[in-house]
Scaffold this motif. Structure first.
Motif, PDB file in Angstrom:
ATOM      1  N   ALA A  20      21.824 -53.182  10.354  1.00 39.42           N
ATOM      2  CA  ALA A  20      20.801 -52.867  11.366  1.00 39.42           C
ATOM      3  C   ALA A  20      19.591 -52.265  10.666  1.00 39.42           C
ATOM      4  CB  ALA A  20      21.362 -51.896  12.391  1.00 39.42           C
ATOM      5  N   VAL A  21      18.411 -52.686  11.079  1.00 39.73           N
ATOM      6  CA  VAL A  21      17.164 -52.205  10.477  1.00 39.73           C
ATOM      7  C   VAL A  21      16.626 -51.057  11.326  1.00 39.73           C
ATOM      8  CG1 VAL A  21      14.826 -52.805   9.769  1.00 39.73           C
ATOM      9  CG2 VAL A  21      16.668 -54.485   9.553  1.00 39.73           C
ATOM     10  N   VAL A  22      16.387 -49.906  10.657  1.00 40.60           N
ATOM     11  CA  VAL A  22      15.863 -48.736  11.372  1.00 40.60           C
ATOM     12  C   VAL A  22      14.538 -48.331  10.744  1.00 40.60           C
ATOM     13  CG1 VAL A  22      18.067 -47.877  12.253  1.00 40.60           C
ATOM     14  CG2 VAL A  22      17.361 -47.284   9.955  1.00 40.60           C
ATOM     15  N   GLN A  53      16.502 -49.890   5.861  1.00 47.61           N
ATOM     16  CA  GLN A  53      15.124 -49.579   6.259  1.00 47.61           C
ATOM     17  C   GLN A  53      14.183 -50.486   5.476  1.00 47.61           C
ATOM     18  OE1 GLN A  53      12.634 -45.947   5.056  1.00 47.61           O
ATOM     19  NE2 GLN A  53      13.344 -45.385   7.106  1.00 47.61           N
ATOM     20  N   LYS A  54      13.277 -51.107   6.202  1.00 47.67           N
ATOM     21  CA  LYS A  54      12.309 -51.983   5.546  1.00 47.67           C
ATOM     22  C   LYS A  54      11.337 -51.118   4.733  1.00 47.67           C
ATOM     23  CE  LYS A  54       9.413 -56.009   6.558  1.00 47.67           C
ATOM     24  NZ  LYS A  54       8.841 -56.859   7.644  1.00 47.67           N
ATOM     25  N   VAL A  55      11.088 -51.500   3.467  1.00 52.21           N
ATOM     26  CA  VAL A  55      10.220 -50.700   2.596  1.00 52.21           C
ATOM     27  C   VAL A  55       9.236 -51.613   1.876  1.00 52.21           C
ATOM     28  CG1 VAL A  55      11.850 -48.796   2.215  1.00 52.21           C
ATOM     29  CG2 VAL A  55      11.933 -50.809   0.731  1.00 52.21           C
ATOM     30  N   GLY A  56       8.073 -51.060   1.582  1.00 51.70           N
ATOM     31  CA  GLY A  56       7.076 -51.754   0.771  1.00 51.70           C
ATOM     32  C   GLY A  56       7.087 -51.192  -0.643  1.00 51.70           C
ATOM     33  N   ALA A  57       6.562 -51.948  -1.590  1.00 51.12           N
ATOM     34  CA  ALA A  57       6.494 -51.483  -2.981  1.00 51.12           C
ATOM     35  C   ALA A  57       5.716 -50.181  -3.050  1.00 51.12           C
ATOM     36  CB  ALA A  57       5.839 -52.541  -3.860  1.00 51.12           C
ATOM     37  N   GLY A  58       6.310 -49.172  -3.699  1.00 49.84           N
ATOM     38  CA  GLY A  58       5.671 -47.866  -3.832  1.00 49.84           C
ATOM     39  C   GLY A  58       5.966 -46.916  -2.699  1.00 49.84           C
ATOM     40  N   ALA A  59       6.686 -47.381  -1.663  1.00 53.17           N
ATOM     41  CA  ALA A  59       6.997 -46.522  -0.523  1.00 53.17           C
ATOM     42  C   ALA A  59       8.097 -45.531  -0.882  1.00 53.17           C
ATOM     43  CB  ALA A  59       7.427 -47.366   0.671  1.00 53.17           C
ATOM     44  N   MET A  60       8.072 -44.371  -0.206  1.00 54.02           N
ATOM     45  CA  MET A  60       9.105 -43.363  -0.424  1.00 54.02           C
ATOM     46  C   MET A  60      10.446 -43.898   0.054  1.00 54.02           C
ATOM     47  SD  MET A  60       9.261 -39.431   0.964  1.00 54.02           S
ATOM     48  CE  MET A  60       7.775 -39.003   0.050  1.00 54.02           C
ATOM     49  N   LEU A  61      11.468 -43.690  -0.765  1.00 56.20           N
ATOM     50  CA  LEU A  61      12.802 -44.146  -0.435  1.00 56.20           C
ATOM     51  C   LEU A  61      13.451 -43.143   0.525  1.00 56.20           C
ATOM     52  CD1 LEU A  61      14.171 -46.692  -1.666  1.00 56.20           C
ATOM     53  CD2 LEU A  61      15.586 -45.128  -3.004  1.00 56.20           C
ATOM     54  N   PRO A  62      14.088 -43.610   1.590  1.00 58.68           N
ATOM     55  CA  PRO A  62      14.745 -42.665   2.502  1.00 58.68           C
ATOM     56  C   PRO A  62      15.934 -41.996   1.821  1.00 58.68           C
ATOM     57  CG  PRO A  62      15.294 -44.916   3.089  1.00 58.68           C
ATOM     58  CD  PRO A  62      14.241 -44.999   2.038  1.00 58.68           C
ATOM     59  N   ALA A  63      16.197 -40.748   2.217  1.00 62.01           N
ATOM     60  CA  ALA A  63      17.347 -40.037   1.668  1.00 62.01           C
ATOM     61  C   ALA A  63      18.623 -40.794   2.017  1.00 62.01           C
ATOM     62  CB  ALA A  63      17.398 -38.622   2.237  1.00 62.01           C
ATOM     63  N   GLY A  64      19.519 -40.884   1.065  1.00 60.07           N
ATOM     64  CA  GLY A  64      20.773 -41.602   1.268  1.00 60.07           C
ATOM     65  C   GLY A  64      20.747 -42.999   0.713  1.00 60.07           C
ATOM     66  N   ALA A  65      19.579 -43.600   0.574  1.00 57.14           N
ATOM     67  CA  ALA A  65      19.476 -44.955   0.011  1.00 57.14           C
ATOM     68  C   ALA A  65      19.489 -44.873  -1.510  1.00 57.14           C
ATOM     69  CB  ALA A  65      18.197 -45.623   0.486  1.00 57.14           C
TER      70      ALA A  65
END
Length: 463
Positions: A130-132, A151-163
């Motif tokens: 599931a994408v959140v 979680q959808k992320v772009g290059a350079g974006a902050m990584l969510p905690a736990g990932a």
């Protein structure tokens, strides 16, 4: 190739121009030396015979060069804005107060996830998550990721905690609500961890590093807008000669346009100096002394081109009043008459080169360019050389090191071939402008047959 540090032994290593790698010197023996092949070059006086003590002993090129290199100063470091420091050597250890990157971030566009959640994903049996939400570069505030979510992320974006992994978008169906993952990166894959590049307290740019675009990028990243560097030496360029007129004047019979201050200033800038041309020295004695004294006060090195008479030369006399200045015969052609001294209150190095423009630029390559690079703190003072096959027969005066302009090119069968432009007697500016190298013939060689090996010094701009 690093150019930092102080100069050491003269480096004559040959260089492969294709890759920049050094190549072994040729094992072929030199062509035999035949004393009978020595020729009188007119402007080149014959070397003195050992049995004639009344004749002044000529200096070798190495002796004259070593005296200059031992005397040139090492200017104190200065602080410059990082863009103004381009091309100079870093004069400090730049320690980073920041972590680079400053936070855990995605290395490319995709989906942040837990490695254990996608470990079983294959192209045939994808894993669905599931994408959140979505994290893009510049988004403020951390987020957290629970197991079984992406979680959808772009290059350079902050990584969510736990990932702990980023699944590349091309490995998925690019779903917005739910995403199918067709491949499993290892833990840490496509993730830039905080401090992976530079950690706080570590050296970002080392002392003696040449500052180029990459170093400027790093300095900016660690928050440095200014940096200490070895400054460009200030080089004043002047011409001496009553026959000289500026390039804006129409020369009358017997007058010569001053090209040396333009050519030598350009050569000094290409070598890395902050060069400025004063122009033609005045012919009135008091004014001449004032000009020379003022240039000694504002310069780290003074370069004078001129045809100096043996006796009664006013420029030589005024220079001698400012300090020990000697003009000597050096075993080189063109331009055997060379001068050097340390003048004025601060003992500023003053180099005198011949007034003939071709000889002046050859003298610059042999003596002045290494001095400037030494003042810049470069490790490699001398141009690299290669061995090339001579396309023509060459003759050279016995006892003199000959420098001939030529064109060097790749040989179809490998190696290099060089074609001389003239025979060295004719001072042709147009020929010099077409040259891309200097052919160097040693003092003990009077003839090189067509097809023989010669040493070639490529004249690469900024090299």
């Amino acid at each position: 190739m690093s150019e930092n540090g102080t100069h050491g032994a003269r480096d004559t290593t040959a260089l492969d121009l294709r890759s920049g790698a050094t190549v072994d010197p040729p094992t072929s023996p030199r062509l035999p030396v035949h004393a009978t092949a020595a020729i009188d070059r007119g402007a080149v006086p014959p070397p003195p015979h050992a049995a004639e003590p009344e004749t002044p002993v000529l200096r070798t090129v190495e002796t004259h060069l070593d005296e200059i290199l031992a005397a040139v100063p090492q200017p104190e470091p200065i602080e410059l804005a990082v863009l103004d420091a381009q091309g100079l050597l870093c004069a400090e250890e730049v320690v980073s107060a920041r972590a680079l990157p400053a936070f855990d971030q995605a290395a490319l566009d995709g989906y942040a996830a837990r490695a254990e959640d996608v470990a079983a994903a294959t192209p045939d049996v994808p894993v669905e998550l599931a994408v959140v939400g979505e994290s893009v570069a510049g988004a403020a505030g951390p987020t957290a990721l629970a197991p079984g979510l992406a979680q959808k992320v772009g290059a350079g974006a902050m990584l969510p905690a736990g990932a702990d992994v980023v699944v590349p978008a091309v490995w998925t169906d690019r779903g917005e609500v739910r995403v199918q993952v067709h491949g499993a990166p290892e833990a840490g894959g496509y993730v830039r961890r905080a401090g992976d590049d530079v950690s706080p307290g570590t050296v970002a740019v080392r002392l003696g590093t040449p500052i180029g675009p990459a170093q400027i990028s790093l300095l900016a990243a660690v928050g440095r807008d200014r940096v200490h560097v070895r400054p460009r030496p200030r080089v004043a360029v002047l011409s001496a000669g009553t026959e000289l007129v500026d390039i804006t004047a129409q020369p009358t019979p017997g007058q010569v346009v001053d090209v040396n201050t333009y050519a030598l200033a350009a050569a000094a800038r290409d070598a890395g100096a902050a060069a400025y041309r004063w122009g033609i020295l005045p012919t009135e004695r008091r004014r001449l002394g004032e000009v020379l004294e003022s240039q000694l006060l504002r310069s780290d090195l003074v370069l004078i081109a001129g045809t100096f008479a043996a006796d009664g030369d006013m420029v030589q006399e005024v220079l001698a009043e400012l300090g020990p200045m000697r003009l000597r015969q050096v075993t080189m052609h063109p331009g055997p008459v060379q001068g050097f001294g340390r003048l004025g209150r601060d003992e500023v190095p003053v180099i005198c080169v011949p007034g003939e423009p071709v000889a002046a630029l050859v003298s610059f390559e042999v003596f002045v360019r290494p001095a400037i690079r030494s003042m810049l703190g470069k490790r490699q003072l001398f141009r690299r050389t290669v061995q090339a096959i001579s396309a023509e027969r060459l003759v050279s005066p016995l006892g003199y090191r000959q420098y001939l302009h030529g064109q060097v090119m790749r040989h179809p069968d490998g190696g290099y071939v060089v074609e001389p432009l003239g025979d060295g007697d004719e001072a042709m500016l147009a020929r010099m402008a077409r040259a891309n190298c200097l052919i160097v013939v040693d003092e003990d060689v009077t003839e090189v047959a067509e097809g023989g090996l010669v040493t070639v010094m490529p004249l690469l701009l900024g090299g």
